[in-house]
Design a protein around this motif. Structure first.
Motif, PDB file in Angstrom:
ATOM      1  N   TRP A 111       0.835  -1.210   0.000  1.00  0.00           N
ATOM      2  CA  TRP A 111       0.000   0.000   0.000  1.00  0.00           C
ATOM      3  C   TRP A 111       0.865   1.253   0.000  1.00  0.00           C
ATOM      4  CZ3 TRP A 111      -1.149   4.246   3.080  1.00  0.00           C
ATOM      5  CH2 TRP A 111      -2.375   4.875   2.825  1.00  0.00           C
ATOM      6  N   ILE A 112       0.678   2.216  -0.845  1.00  0.00           N
ATOM      7  CA  ILE A 112      -0.405   2.180  -1.792  1.00  0.00           C
ATOM      8  C   ILE A 112       0.121   2.120  -3.230  1.00  0.00           C
ATOM      9  CG2 ILE A 112      -0.473   4.700  -1.845  1.00  0.00           C
ATOM     10  CD1 ILE A 112      -3.592   4.392  -2.085  1.00  0.00           C
ATOM     11  N   ASN A 113       1.397   2.364  -3.391  1.00  0.00           N
ATOM     12  CA  ASN A 113       1.838   2.561  -4.784  1.00  0.00           C
ATOM     13  C   ASN A 113       3.018   1.690  -5.200  1.00  0.00           C
ATOM     14  OD1 ASN A 113       3.555   4.056  -3.051  1.00  0.00           O
ATOM     15  ND2 ASN A 113       4.398   5.050  -4.842  1.00  0.00           N
ATOM     16  N   ASP A 114       3.345   0.679  -4.406  1.00  0.00           N
ATOM     17  CA  ASP A 114       4.493  -0.161  -4.764  1.00  0.00           C
ATOM     18  C   ASP A 114       4.057  -1.594  -5.050  1.00  0.00           C
ATOM     19  OD1 ASP A 114       6.223   1.938  -4.293  1.00  0.00           O
ATOM     20  OD2 ASP A 114       6.721   1.304  -2.255  1.00  0.00           O
ATOM     21  N   ILE A 115       4.765  -2.236  -5.994  1.00  0.00           N
ATOM     22  CA  ILE A 115       4.554  -3.665  -6.235  1.00  0.00           C
ATOM     23  C   ILE A 115       5.838  -4.378  -5.809  1.00  0.00           C
ATOM     24  CG2 ILE A 115       3.978  -5.452  -7.923  1.00  0.00           C
ATOM     25  CD1 ILE A 115       1.831  -3.299  -7.701  1.00  0.00           C
ATOM     26  N   PHE A 116       5.667  -5.441  -5.061  1.00  0.00           N
ATOM     27  CA  PHE A 116       6.808  -6.210  -4.563  1.00  0.00           C
ATOM     28  C   PHE A 116       6.828  -7.611  -5.166  1.00  0.00           C
ATOM     29  CE2 PHE A 116       8.927  -4.426  -0.585  1.00  0.00           C
ATOM     30  CZ  PHE A 116       8.654  -3.115  -0.911  1.00  0.00           C
ATOM     31  N   LEU A 117       8.047  -8.118  -5.385  1.00  0.00           N
ATOM     32  CA  LEU A 117       8.236  -9.516  -5.764  1.00  0.00           C
ATOM     33  C   LEU A 117       9.216 -10.099  -4.765  1.00  0.00           C
ATOM     34  CD1 LEU A 117       8.754  -9.537  -9.660  1.00  0.00           C
ATOM     35  CD2 LEU A 117       6.828 -10.517  -8.397  1.00  0.00           C
ATOM     36  N   LYS A 121      11.005  -4.350  -3.975  1.00  0.00           N
ATOM     37  CA  LYS A 121      10.187  -3.505  -4.865  1.00  0.00           C
ATOM     38  C   LYS A 121      10.559  -3.717  -6.329  1.00  0.00           C
ATOM     39  CE  LYS A 121       9.149   1.388  -5.673  1.00  0.00           C
ATOM     40  NZ  LYS A 121       8.894   2.692  -5.037  1.00  0.00           N
ATOM     41  N   VAL A 122       9.536  -3.950  -7.165  1.00  0.00           N
ATOM     42  CA  VAL A 122       9.771  -4.140  -8.598  1.00  0.00           C
ATOM     43  C   VAL A 122       9.097  -3.040  -9.417  1.00  0.00           C
ATOM     44  CG1 VAL A 122       7.752  -5.631  -9.049  1.00  0.00           C
ATOM     45  CG2 VAL A 122       9.834  -5.937 -10.389  1.00  0.00           C
ATOM     46  N   PRO A 155      22.106   0.346  -7.842  1.00  0.00           N
ATOM     47  CA  PRO A 155      23.026   1.100  -6.989  1.00  0.00           C
ATOM     48  C   PRO A 155      22.996   0.504  -5.581  1.00  0.00           C
ATOM     49  CG  PRO A 155      21.359   2.550  -7.983  1.00  0.00           C
ATOM     50  CD  PRO A 155      21.012   1.164  -8.379  1.00  0.00           C
ATOM     51  N   ASP A 156      24.087   0.687  -4.832  1.00  0.00           N
ATOM     52  CA  ASP A 156      24.213   0.045  -3.513  1.00  0.00           C
ATOM     53  C   ASP A 156      23.015   0.284  -2.608  1.00  0.00           C
ATOM     54  OD1 ASP A 156      26.536  -1.086  -4.167  1.00  0.00           O
ATOM     55  OD2 ASP A 156      27.835   0.322  -3.061  1.00  0.00           O
ATOM     56  N   ILE A 161      16.715  -3.543  -1.441  1.00  0.00           N
ATOM     57  CA  ILE A 161      15.259  -3.306  -1.417  1.00  0.00           C
ATOM     58  C   ILE A 161      14.582  -3.396  -2.792  1.00  0.00           C
ATOM     59  CG2 ILE A 161      15.167  -1.911   0.715  1.00  0.00           C
ATOM     60  CD1 ILE A 161      15.318   0.604  -1.047  1.00  0.00           C
ATOM     61  N   ALA A 162      15.380  -3.477  -3.871  1.00  0.00           N
ATOM     62  CA  ALA A 162      14.773  -3.462  -5.213  1.00  0.00           C
ATOM     63  C   ALA A 162      15.118  -4.726  -5.988  1.00  0.00           C
ATOM     64  CB  ALA A 162      15.264  -2.238  -5.979  1.00  0.00           C
ATOM     65  N   THR A 163      14.227  -5.103  -6.897  1.00  0.00           N
ATOM     66  CA  THR A 163      14.502  -6.237  -7.771  1.00  0.00           C
ATOM     67  C   THR A 163      13.913  -5.952  -9.161  1.00  0.00           C
ATOM     68  OG1 THR A 163      14.432  -8.649  -7.929  1.00  0.00           O
ATOM     69  CG2 THR A 163      12.398  -7.575  -7.196  1.00  0.00           C
TER      70      THR A 163
END
Ligand code: BTN
Length: 255
Positions: A111-117, A121-122, A155-156, A161-163
């Motif tokens: 919620w509310i604007n992120d998509i996770f895999l 966060k993707v 980036p480091d 937190i990102a994929t």
């Protein structure tokens, strides 16, 4: 494969969304570019192979290298609902459905604007409302979506937190098809945005319901338990014995 309007259109099943498509190699921000155009029609789409000044919520920047999808769609009042929170939720649901259709992954909405895999966060979504000067009426909403598709060296600060979709699955999906599937879902989902089915589709994909979260507001942070999503796209939380509903734009959460 390059992002190409004819290749997107090959997979489109929409009436209005994507009728006009502008594919750019690079731009500061597709949201800003779309807003600079005159006489915008419902469903106009701008895409870019990369952005140099990608924007996120609350004034954050959005890292936008080659290999991702950066797209902005214009949605005019007669064609869609204008609860900003719900539009963002609807876009998030459409991205989930599009990824589910093209892969065997199980994306979740944070919620509310992120998509996770798989906990990272993707995709990020930034919806912006454009008002008509003088009347103050809503002219259109820009639905901006950024998806990390190809495996990238982050980036480091983003590594933990990102994929990217291709980091999480073996299948080499087409960016053109993914863009088209997002539009296909979005045009359908916007029609049933106030239904129980919509809410149920969102709830089943929501990350963190039933869990402890940290809520950040302009006035500080507090712990709460995420309980449910309401029919306006708000997040219902419990703080001690009290229940309150968080609306978009004012707060963010950490799970
Ligand atoms: C966020 O994570 O806070 C939202 C990120 C939204 C990024 C997309 S990419 C396409 C569009 N253009 C932008 O400048 N931002 C949105």
């Amino acid at each position: 494969m390059h992002i190409d309007s004819d290749l997107i259109k090959k997979h489109l099943e929409t009436k209005a969304f994507g009728k006009k498509i502008i594919c750019l190699e690079s731009v500061g921000s597709t949201n800003t570019y779309l807003k600079s155009l005159k006489n915008i029609e419902n469903g106009t789409l701008v895409t870019a192979a990369y952005q140099t000044e990608g924007r996120g919520r609350r004034g954050h920047s959005f890292w936008s290298p080659q290999g991702g999808i950066y797209m902005s769609l214009a949605c005019v009042p007669s064609a869609c609902s204008f609860n900003a929170g719900l539009i963002t939720t609807c876009a998030a649901l459409s991205v989930c459905k599009a990824i589910e259709k093209l892969t065997d992954l199980k994306p979740k909405i944070k919620w509310i604007n992120d998509i996770f895999l798989n906990g990272k966060k993707v995709c990020g979504i930034l919806c912006e409302t454009v008002f008509t000067p003088n009347t103050g009426e809503i002219d259109y909403v820009v639905i901006g979506i950024g998806v990390n598709v190809a495996a990238t060296v982050f980036p480091d600060e983003l590594k933990p937190i990102a994929t990217a979709i291709l980091n999480e699955c073996e299948k080499d999906i087409s960016k053109n098809e993914l863009i088209a599937e997002i539009l296909n879902s979005l045009e359908k989902d916007i029609q049933y945005i106030y239904s129980a089915e919509f809410l149920n589709d969102v709830r089943t994909r929501s990350l963190g319901l039933g869990r402890e979260i940290t809520v950040t507001t302009q006035n500080g942070r507090f712990l709460a338990k995420a309980v449910d999503i309401d029919s306006s796209g708000g997040l219902i939380v419990k703080v001690g014995e009290n229940t309150q509903t968080l609306s978009s734009g004012i707060v963010s959460i950490e799970i």
